[in-house]
Design a protein around this motif. Structure first.
Motif, PDB file in Angstrom:
ATOM      1  N   ALA A 252     -41.384  27.955  40.542  1.00  0.00           N
ATOM      2  CA  ALA A 252     -41.521  27.153  41.763  1.00  0.00           C
ATOM      3  C   ALA A 252     -41.587  25.667  41.445  1.00  0.00           C
ATOM      4  O   ALA A 252     -40.935  24.839  42.106  1.00  0.00           O
ATOM      5  CB  ALA A 252     -42.769  27.591  42.533  1.00  0.00           C
ATOM      6  N   VAL A 253     -42.376  25.305  40.433  1.00  0.00           N
ATOM      7  CA  VAL A 253     -42.507  23.885  40.072  1.00  0.00           C
ATOM      8  C   VAL A 253     -41.200  23.355  39.488  1.00  0.00           C
ATOM      9  O   VAL A 253     -40.804  22.204  39.751  1.00  0.00           O
ATOM     10  CB  VAL A 253     -43.673  23.677  39.078  1.00  0.00           C
ATOM     11  CG1 VAL A 253     -43.783  22.206  38.689  1.00  0.00           C
ATOM     12  CG2 VAL A 253     -44.990  24.143  39.700  1.00  0.00           C
ATOM     13  N   ILE A 254     -40.508  24.176  38.716  1.00  0.00           N
ATOM     14  CA  ILE A 254     -39.207  23.760  38.171  1.00  0.00           C
ATOM     15  C   ILE A 254     -38.230  23.448  39.307  1.00  0.00           C
ATOM     16  O   ILE A 254     -37.500  22.441  39.268  1.00  0.00           O
ATOM     17  CB  ILE A 254     -38.634  24.855  37.248  1.00  0.00           C
ATOM     18  CG1 ILE A 254     -39.455  24.954  35.957  1.00  0.00           C
ATOM     19  CG2 ILE A 254     -37.168  24.566  36.906  1.00  0.00           C
ATOM     20  CD1 ILE A 254     -39.045  26.112  35.042  1.00  0.00           C
ATOM     21  N   LEU A 255     -38.217  24.290  40.338  1.00  0.00           N
ATOM     22  CA  LEU A 255     -37.314  24.071  41.474  1.00  0.00           C
ATOM     23  C   LEU A 255     -37.640  22.772  42.214  1.00  0.00           C
ATOM     24  O   LEU A 255     -36.752  22.154  42.811  1.00  0.00           O
ATOM     25  CB  LEU A 255     -37.410  25.252  42.447  1.00  0.00           C
ATOM     26  CG  LEU A 255     -36.849  26.591  41.957  1.00  0.00           C
ATOM     27  CD1 LEU A 255     -37.114  27.682  42.990  1.00  0.00           C
ATOM     28  CD2 LEU A 255     -35.345  26.472  41.700  1.00  0.00           C
ATOM     29  N   ALA A 256     -38.915  22.349  42.182  1.00  0.00           N
ATOM     30  CA  ALA A 256     -39.327  21.147  42.913  1.00  0.00           C
ATOM     31  C   ALA A 256     -38.702  19.874  42.346  1.00  0.00           C
ATOM     32  O   ALA A 256     -38.610  18.861  43.042  1.00  0.00           O
ATOM     33  CB  ALA A 256     -40.850  21.026  42.916  1.00  0.00           C
ATOM     34  N   PHE A 257     -38.278  19.903  41.085  1.00  0.00           N
ATOM     35  CA  PHE A 257     -37.686  18.716  40.467  1.00  0.00           C
ATOM     36  C   PHE A 257     -36.505  18.174  41.278  1.00  0.00           C
ATOM     37  O   PHE A 257     -36.412  16.981  41.533  1.00  0.00           O
ATOM     38  CB  PHE A 257     -37.203  19.044  39.045  1.00  0.00           C
ATOM     39  CG  PHE A 257     -38.251  18.884  37.983  1.00  0.00           C
ATOM     40  CD1 PHE A 257     -38.551  17.636  37.471  1.00  0.00           C
ATOM     41  CD2 PHE A 257     -38.931  19.974  37.488  1.00  0.00           C
ATOM     42  CE1 PHE A 257     -39.514  17.476  36.485  1.00  0.00           C
ATOM     43  CE2 PHE A 257     -39.898  19.841  36.509  1.00  0.00           C
ATOM     44  CZ  PHE A 257     -40.186  18.582  35.997  1.00  0.00           C
ATOM     45  N   ASN A 258     -35.607  19.071  41.679  1.00  0.00           N
ATOM     46  CA  ASN A 258     -34.359  18.642  42.314  1.00  0.00           C
ATOM     47  C   ASN A 258     -34.181  19.159  43.733  1.00  0.00           C
ATOM     48  O   ASN A 258     -33.080  19.080  44.288  1.00  0.00           O
ATOM     49  CB  ASN A 258     -33.165  19.086  41.453  1.00  0.00           C
ATOM     50  CG  ASN A 258     -33.161  18.449  40.072  1.00  0.00           C
ATOM     51  OD1 ASN A 258     -33.284  17.240  39.939  1.00  0.00           O
ATOM     52  ND2 ASN A 258     -33.054  19.283  39.040  1.00  0.00           N
ATOM     53  N   ALA A 259     -35.230  19.697  44.343  1.00  0.00           N
ATOM     54  CA  ALA A 259     -35.117  20.210  45.710  1.00  0.00           C
ATOM     55  C   ALA A 259     -34.769  19.081  46.677  1.00  0.00           C
ATOM     56  O   ALA A 259     -35.337  17.989  46.606  1.00  0.00           O
ATOM     57  CB  ALA A 259     -36.428  20.862  46.130  1.00  0.00           C
TER      58      ALA A 259
ATOM     59  N   TYR B 159     -44.646  17.010  37.850  1.00  0.00           N
ATOM     60  CA  TYR B 159     -44.160  18.385  37.746  1.00  0.00           C
ATOM     61  C   TYR B 159     -44.172  18.877  36.293  1.00  0.00           C
ATOM     62  O   TYR B 159     -44.504  20.048  36.025  1.00  0.00           O
ATOM     63  CB  TYR B 159     -42.747  18.489  38.321  1.00  0.00           C
ATOM     64  CG  TYR B 159     -42.663  18.182  39.807  1.00  0.00           C
ATOM     65  CD1 TYR B 159     -43.731  18.453  40.657  1.00  0.00           C
ATOM     66  CD2 TYR B 159     -41.520  17.617  40.366  1.00  0.00           C
ATOM     67  CE1 TYR B 159     -43.660  18.180  42.014  1.00  0.00           C
ATOM     68  CE2 TYR B 159     -41.433  17.347  41.731  1.00  0.00           C
ATOM     69  CZ  TYR B 159     -42.508  17.619  42.540  1.00  0.00           C
ATOM     70  OH  TYR B 159     -42.443  17.341  43.891  1.00  0.00           O
ATOM     71  N   SER B 160     -43.851  18.015  35.353  1.00  0.00           N
ATOM     72  CA  SER B 160     -43.845  18.397  33.932  1.00  0.00           C
ATOM     73  C   SER B 160     -45.250  18.754  33.459  1.00  0.00           C
ATOM     74  O   SER B 160     -45.434  19.707  32.687  1.00  0.00           O
ATOM     75  CB  SER B 160     -43.288  17.258  33.074  1.00  0.00           C
ATOM     76  OG  SER B 160     -41.946  16.965  33.419  1.00  0.00           O
ATOM     77  N   SER B 161     -46.241  18.001  33.928  1.00  0.00           N
ATOM     78  CA  SER B 161     -47.635  18.265  33.545  1.00  0.00           C
ATOM     79  C   SER B 161     -48.071  19.643  34.046  1.00  0.00           C
ATOM     80  O   SER B 161     -48.735  20.404  33.326  1.00  0.00           O
ATOM     81  CB  SER B 161     -48.555  17.185  34.120  1.00  0.00           C
ATOM     82  OG  SER B 161     -48.181  15.906  33.657  1.00  0.00           O
TER      83      SER B 161
END
Length: 401
Positions: free
Chosen positions: A304-311, A382-384
């Protein structure tokens, strides 16, 4: 044990409580309310942590006294009444002070959230101990899966209700109505659980003479139990998603048009994720596979957090909140079952308090997220969160079913 009437009351409590509390969901509506009254990202993170983690400071103190109680329900009813009043108080203050006195409004919201969450520290100890008394281990996994399923249904109702109120009334009155209406709805849940048939506990511990001595004994217990240590590390770090979650909605607000319907859709999607996931969690938990439940849940949070990068669209954010909804319920059911399985009956309140007290510190990760976002950017934020969740996934492989 395992009375059908208690099973139904447990489900009703979760259903109505979720409708009420989802009105101020920390990852969607609450950040928008705080932002409306001029609150910074730091304050958004603080309030999100306050709603989720205010209970931390009192759980061990509650367990210190609760270990001698033969009945928990009389004390739990008092807590229910306090939580109802604090939630209702927030709505009244928003309407009375509103945007004419934004600082007073924000302070009132903070006070209400603190009382609501602080009192939950007592409620959590009483609730978990009652659950350990009235349900067997395997049936407990089943009833909690049912509870979480219908809680998610309640979340769907809450999302629709929130969308209707936000569209029908102007802010900030609409925010006040959200809290006032939801306080009465959650009251039905409190009433249902207050009627639980609780047996008298025969095995109780003798209370230490001082709270300091209790803390000393609890520390010795924690040091001696490696399985408890592993559980605590896993579920503490599993809260790493909170570094990012309260701010995803603010990131979305900059990229897409978030009207009342869109916000309601995100809440609804999160609840659908929770609801559907409980078919899986119930099956796994009923088979004693709580470690696998934890691993799947943490993995869903990472995705979910990975998807937030480029949503950049509403549909992408709906997928994110869908995954988050399922993951939250998975971790909740796994952590609850593992601690009740691990804890001996006479030390159950102490074991529950130790795990919840330490793990609940993770609820304050949103404050760390607010600091990161205030000084850096969303990519670092998001990386943290992903880094912390990867550590949680690592420790989850050491859990014992």
């Amino acid at each position: 044990m395992d009375k059908f009437s208690n099973h139904v009351k447990n489900i009703l409590h979760g259903f109505f409580l979720t409708i009420g509390t989802t009105i101020a969901e920390p990852s969607t509506i609450l950040p928008l309310i705080v932002n409306y009254f001029g609150g910074s990202s730091l304050l958004v993170g603080f309030f999100a942590a306050l709603l989720r983690g205010g209970a931390v400071v009192v759980q061990l103190f509650a367990a210190f006294h609760a270990q001698t109680y033969q009945l928990m329900l009389p004390y739990l009813r008092r807590v229910f009444f306090i939580r109802f009043l604090s939630w209702f108080f927030i709505g009244i203050c928003i309407i009375l002070f509103g945007e004419n006195h934004p600082n007073i409004t924000l302070a009132s919201i903070g006070i209400g959230l603190f009382i609501f969450s602080f009192s939950a520290g007592f409620a959590a100890i009483y609730f978990r101990d009652i659950m350990g008394k009235i349900f067997s281990h395997k049936f407990r996994g089943k009833t909690m899966a049912y509870r979480q399923f219908f809680s998610a249904v309640g979340g769907l109702v809450s999302g629709a209700l929130a969308a209707w109120i936000l569209e029908s009334f102007e802010a900030p009155q609409s925010y006040g109505y959200l809290f006032i209406i939801s306080s009465f709805i959650m009251g039905f849940g409190y009433l249902a659980f207050s009627l639980i048939d609780e047996p008298i506990k025969e095995e109780v511990s003798k209370k230490e003479k001082t709270f300091k001595k209790f803390l000393h004994n609890s520390h010795k217990l924690l040091i001696a139990d490696r399985d408890l240590q592993t559980q605590i590390k896993t579920f503490l770090l599993a809260y790493g998603y909170l570094i990012a979650l309260p701010f995803i909605i603010l990131d979305a607000q900059q990229k897409i048009d978030l009207d009342g319907v869109a916000i309601g859709s995100l809440i609804t999607t999160q609840m659908v994720g929770a609801m559907l996931s409980n078919f899986l969690w119930g099956k796994l938990s009923g088979s004693g596979l709580n470690r696998l439940t934890t691993q799947i849940s943490i993995s869903m949070q990472i995705i979910a957090v990975i998807l937030a990068f480029n949503a950049s669209s509403l549909y992408e954010y709906m997928i994110i909140f869908f995954l988050v909804g399922g993951a939250i319920d998975g971790n909740r059911i796994a952590s609850g079952n593992l601690i009740l399985k691990l804890a001996p009956a006479n030390k159950r309140p102490v074991y529950i308090a130790l795990q919840m007290n330490i793990v609940s510190l993770g609820m304050f990760f949103s404050i760390l997220g607010g600091v990161v976002l205030h000084f850096l950017n969303y990519n670092i934020l998001y990386s943290s969160a992903i880094a912390i969740l990867l550590f949680a996934l690592y420790f989850s492989f050491k859990l014992r079913d």
